[in-house]
Design a protein around this motif. Structure first.
Motif, mmCIF file in Angstrom:
data_model
loop_
_atom_site.group_PDB
_atom_site.id
_atom_site.type_symbol
_atom_site.label_atom_id
_atom_site.label_comp_id
_atom_site.label_asym_id
_atom_site.label_seq_id
_atom_site.Cartn_x
_atom_site.Cartn_y
_atom_site.Cartn_z
ATOM 1 N N PRO A 185 -14.448 10.832 -40.766
ATOM 2 C CA PRO A 185 -14.131 12.009 -41.507
ATOM 3 C C PRO A 185 -15.510 13.231 -41.124
ATOM 4 C CG PRO A 185 -13.431 10.464 -42.842
ATOM 5 C CD PRO A 185 -14.465 9.619 -41.624
ATOM 6 N N LEU A 186 -15.410 14.226 -40.984
ATOM 7 C CA LEU A 186 -16.250 14.913 -41.507
ATOM 8 C C LEU A 186 -16.815 15.107 -43.219
ATOM 9 C CD1 LEU A 186 -16.243 17.117 -38.482
ATOM 10 C CD2 LEU A 186 -17.624 15.171 -38.350
ATOM 11 N N SER A 187 -18.144 15.757 -43.236
ATOM 12 C CA SER A 187 -18.320 15.815 -44.704
ATOM 13 C C SER A 187 -18.104 17.617 -44.756
ATOM 14 C CB SER A 187 -19.588 16.137 -45.254
ATOM 15 O OG SER A 187 -20.492 16.975 -44.310
ATOM 16 N N GLU A 188 -18.476 18.281 -45.554
ATOM 17 C CA GLU A 188 -17.922 19.849 -45.115
ATOM 18 C C GLU A 188 -19.654 20.577 -45.168
ATOM 19 O OE1 GLU A 188 -15.650 22.101 -46.809
ATOM 20 O OE2 GLU A 188 -14.587 20.822 -46.408
ATOM 21 N N ALA A 189 -20.194 19.550 -45.121
ATOM 22 C CA ALA A 189 -21.528 20.688 -44.376
ATOM 23 C C ALA A 189 -21.561 20.030 -43.150
ATOM 24 C CB ALA A 189 -22.441 19.240 -45.288
ATOM 25 N N GLU A 190 -21.007 19.169 -42.588
ATOM 26 C CA GLU A 190 -20.729 19.127 -41.228
ATOM 27 C C GLU A 190 -20.001 20.492 -40.721
ATOM 28 O OE1 GLU A 190 -21.677 15.288 -40.148
ATOM 29 O OE2 GLU A 190 -19.882 14.914 -41.438
ATOM 30 N N LYS A 191 -17.996 20.111 -41.387
ATOM 31 C CA LYS A 191 -17.770 21.463 -41.143
ATOM 32 C C LYS A 191 -18.130 22.327 -40.781
ATOM 33 C CE LYS A 191 -13.712 19.051 -42.245
ATOM 34 N NZ LYS A 191 -12.939 18.910 -43.614
ATOM 35 N N ARG A 192 -19.235 23.029 -41.795
ATOM 36 C CA ARG A 192 -20.193 23.950 -41.981
ATOM 37 C C ARG A 192 -20.771 24.097 -40.475
ATOM 38 N NH1 ARG A 192 -19.398 23.358 -47.193
ATOM 39 N NH2 ARG A 192 -18.699 24.527 -48.295
ATOM 40 N N ARG A 193 -21.563 23.419 -40.332
ATOM 41 C CA ARG A 193 -22.370 23.315 -39.398
ATOM 42 C C ARG A 193 -21.566 23.276 -38.429
ATOM 43 N NH1 ARG A 193 -26.214 17.793 -38.281
ATOM 44 N NH2 ARG A 193 -26.636 18.681 -35.592
ATOM 45 N N VAL A 194 -20.407 22.353 -37.563
ATOM 46 C CA VAL A 194 -20.636 23.121 -36.013
ATOM 47 C C VAL A 194 -19.499 24.562 -36.256
ATOM 48 C CG1 VAL A 194 -18.221 22.036 -35.602
ATOM 49 C CG2 VAL A 194 -19.396 20.174 -36.550
ATOM 50 N N TYR A 195 -19.250 25.109 -37.294
ATOM 51 C CA TYR A 195 -18.430 26.200 -37.589
ATOM 52 C C TYR A 195 -19.816 27.353 -36.736
ATOM 53 C CZ TYR A 195 -16.465 30.619 -37.858
ATOM 54 O OH TYR A 195 -15.976 32.124 -37.664
ATOM 55 N N GLU A 196 -21.035 26.933 -37.371
ATOM 56 C CA GLU A 196 -22.179 27.931 -37.030
ATOM 57 C C GLU A 196 -22.481 27.218 -35.609
ATOM 58 O OE1 GLU A 196 -23.360 30.414 -38.875
ATOM 59 O OE2 GLU A 196 -21.911 29.685 -40.712
ATOM 60 N N GLU A 197 -22.325 26.115 -35.077
ATOM 61 C CA GLU A 197 -22.569 25.954 -34.135
ATOM 62 C C GLU A 197 -21.850 26.356 -32.516
ATOM 63 O OE1 GLU A 197 -25.098 21.451 -34.614
ATOM 64 O OE2 GLU A 197 -23.251 22.032 -33.649
ATOM 65 N N SER A 198 -20.460 27.047 -33.372
ATOM 66 C CA SER A 198 -19.383 27.558 -33.385
ATOM 67 C C SER A 198 -19.699 28.641 -32.583
ATOM 68 C CB SER A 198 -18.197 27.174 -33.264
ATOM 69 O OG SER A 198 -17.781 28.005 -34.634
ATOM 70 N N LYS A 199 -19.970 29.032 -33.232
ATOM 71 C CA LYS A 199 -21.023 30.790 -32.981
ATOM 72 C C LYS A 199 -21.123 31.413 -32.339
ATOM 73 C CE LYS A 199 -20.874 32.568 -37.041
ATOM 74 N NZ LYS A 199 -21.869 33.244 -38.498
ATOM 75 N N THR A 200 -22.633 30.609 -32.476
ATOM 76 C CA THR A 200 -23.645 30.041 -31.057
ATOM 77 C C THR A 200 -22.716 30.365 -29.608
ATOM 78 O OG1 THR A 200 -25.344 29.238 -32.162
ATOM 79 C CG2 THR A 200 -25.746 29.345 -30.321
ATOM 80 N N TRP A 201 -21.836 29.274 -29.877
ATOM 81 C CA TRP A 201 -21.168 28.893 -28.437
ATOM 82 C C TRP A 201 -20.390 30.051 -28.413
ATOM 83 C CZ3 TRP A 201 -17.293 24.709 -28.994
ATOM 84 C CH2 TRP A 201 -16.413 24.410 -27.837
ATOM 85 N N TYR A 202 -19.589 30.765 -28.955
ATOM 86 C CA TYR A 202 -19.306 32.375 -28.472
ATOM 87 C C TYR A 202 -19.492 33.264 -28.143
ATOM 88 C CZ TYR A 202 -15.363 35.758 -28.900
ATOM 89 O OH TYR A 202 -14.941 36.536 -28.451
ATOM 90 N N ARG A 203 -20.709 33.126 -28.558
ATOM 91 C CA ARG A 203 -21.924 34.559 -28.053
ATOM 92 C C ARG A 203 -22.791 34.266 -26.421
ATOM 93 N NH1 ARG A 203 -23.473 34.500 -34.246
ATOM 94 N NH2 ARG A 203 -22.402 36.013 -34.584
ATOM 95 N N MET A 204 -22.031 32.718 -26.261
ATOM 96 C CA MET A 204 -22.590 32.570 -24.651
ATOM 97 C C MET A 204 -21.769 33.485 -23.703
ATOM 98 S SD MET A 204 -23.503 29.046 -24.584
ATOM 99 C CE MET A 204 -24.551 28.070 -26.152
ATOM 100 N N TYR A 205 -20.438 33.463 -23.934
ATOM 101 C CA TYR A 205 -19.432 34.738 -23.395
ATOM 102 C C TYR A 205 -19.863 35.942 -22.849
ATOM 103 C CZ TYR A 205 -16.920 30.212 -23.341
ATOM 104 O OH TYR A 205 -16.932 28.512 -23.641
ATOM 105 N N GLY A 206 -20.695 36.213 -23.830
ATOM 106 C CA GLY A 206 -21.229 37.845 -23.716
ATOM 107 C C GLY A 206 -19.673 38.672 -24.170
ATOM 108 N N VAL A 207 -18.711 38.360 -24.853
ATOM 109 C CA VAL A 207 -17.449 39.320 -25.617
ATOM 110 C C VAL A 207 -17.824 39.437 -27.036
ATOM 111 C CG1 VAL A 207 -15.121 38.795 -25.496
ATOM 112 C CG2 VAL A 207 -16.242 37.468 -23.320
ATOM 113 N N SER A 208 -16.855 40.978 -27.559
ATOM 114 C CA SER A 208 -16.862 40.922 -28.691
ATOM 115 C C SER A 208 -16.771 40.108 -29.400
ATOM 116 C CB SER A 208 -16.311 42.290 -28.515
ATOM 117 O OG SER A 208 -16.101 42.225 -30.161
ATOM 118 N N ASP A 209 -17.690 40.240 -30.826
ATOM 119 C CA ASP A 209 -17.948 39.026 -31.996
ATOM 120 C C ASP A 209 -17.416 39.815 -33.062
ATOM 121 O OD1 ASP A 209 -19.567 40.228 -32.751
ATOM 122 O OD2 ASP A 209 -20.998 38.369 -32.619
#
Length: 277
Positions: free
Chosen positions: A124-148
């Motif tokens: 299981p992931l804690s809520e803090a870990e889920k928020r952390r993963v989500y913030e990382e996913s934003k960094t990941w998405y921006r690597m594509y150079g597509v409008s966010d």
């Protein structure tokens, strides 16, 4: 832009070989968005070379996550692969793979699949870990150079986005139906495997593929796709997941080549070399 790195939860989990236990959850979900499913139908070799298409798609995504200094450049290449994927929907409207709503949906399915895999087969992931993963996913998405512009601001907003997409936007597109239908009709024979060999090995492979694929689908996906899944199936799947989680004590003792895909292993080795300087 700074990419992901060895301190991120995404690095820890996305290249974990247990992700394979989720089956094609992300690919089927992607193709349930009408514009994306139509793009695959019109432009992909998915129907003729299923395994080849999956391999070609997964590699560049993994290279983006684990690319280090090259991650942004790799992400831009992934984006550029989609430049010519455009056309007309059956209702006459136009679609383009680089439309932010479409491109972000594809990315969101990878995030969903990783979270589902971790919580089902690892821990299981804690809520803090889920928020952390989500913030990382934003960094990941921006690597594509597509409008966010369509990317939710935070974890809570993403949850609302995800619910809306499942409730209102996804459909049983032909491409998605094919993505799960093959596990009932039988996996297509890879071209490099001789027919007699495939006849011998395909029955058990089909059984496993059916169980993993359908078990890994979100209930809403099963509902829309009309995929059979009984209460007994669910109980078996839960027992299977619990057995996999039970391996957590010995998992770190296994060779890295067993635990992680090649892209992740190369990234880990690169970081170890840097640490030894």
């Amino acid at each position: 832009m700074t990419g992901l790195g060895p301190g991120s939860l995404t690095w820890r989990f996305f290249g974990d070989t247990r992700m394979a236990l989720v089956g094609p959850r992300a690919a089927v979900l992607q193709n349930m968005l009408p514009a994306l499913g139509q793009g695959v139908l019109d432009h992909s070799v998915f129907f003729d070379e299923t395994f080849a298409r999956v391999k070609r798609s997964a590699g560049p995504i993994l290279n983006t996550v684990y690319g280090g200094a090259e991650a942004n450049r790799t992400g831009m290449k992934v984006r550029d692969y989609h430049t010519g994927i455009k056309g007309t929907m059956p209702d006459g409207t136009r679609y383009h793979a680089l439309d932010p709503d479409t491109y972000y949906w594809a990315h969101a399915t990878f995030l969903d699949t990783m979270l589902y895999c971790v919580e089902t087969f690892i821990r299981p992931l804690s809520e803090a870990e889920k928020r952390r993963v989500y913030e990382e996913s934003k960094t990941w998405y921006r690597m594509y150079g597509v409008s966010d512009r369509v990317m939710p601001e935070d974890w809570e907003s993403f949850q609302a986005y995800w619910k809306r997409m499942l409730d209102e936007e996804i459909v049983a597109h032909k491409t998605a139906r094919y993505g799960v239908g093959y596990v009932f009709k039988g996996l297509p024979r890879p071209k490099q495997v001789p027919a007699p060999v495939w006849r011998a090995v395909s029955p058990p492979l089909n059984s496993v593929a059916r169980f993993v694929t359908v078990g890994g689908l979100h209930p809403r996906m099963r509902e829309l796709l009309g995929t059979p899944w009984s209460a007994a199936d669910e109980r078996r799947y839960r027992r299977f997941a619990a057995a996999v989680r039970g391996l957590n004590r010995v998992w770190p003792l296994l060779p890295e080549a067993v635990r992680y895909v090649p892209q992740a292993r190369r990234a880990f080795a690169r970081e170890r070399r840097r640490g030894g300087r």
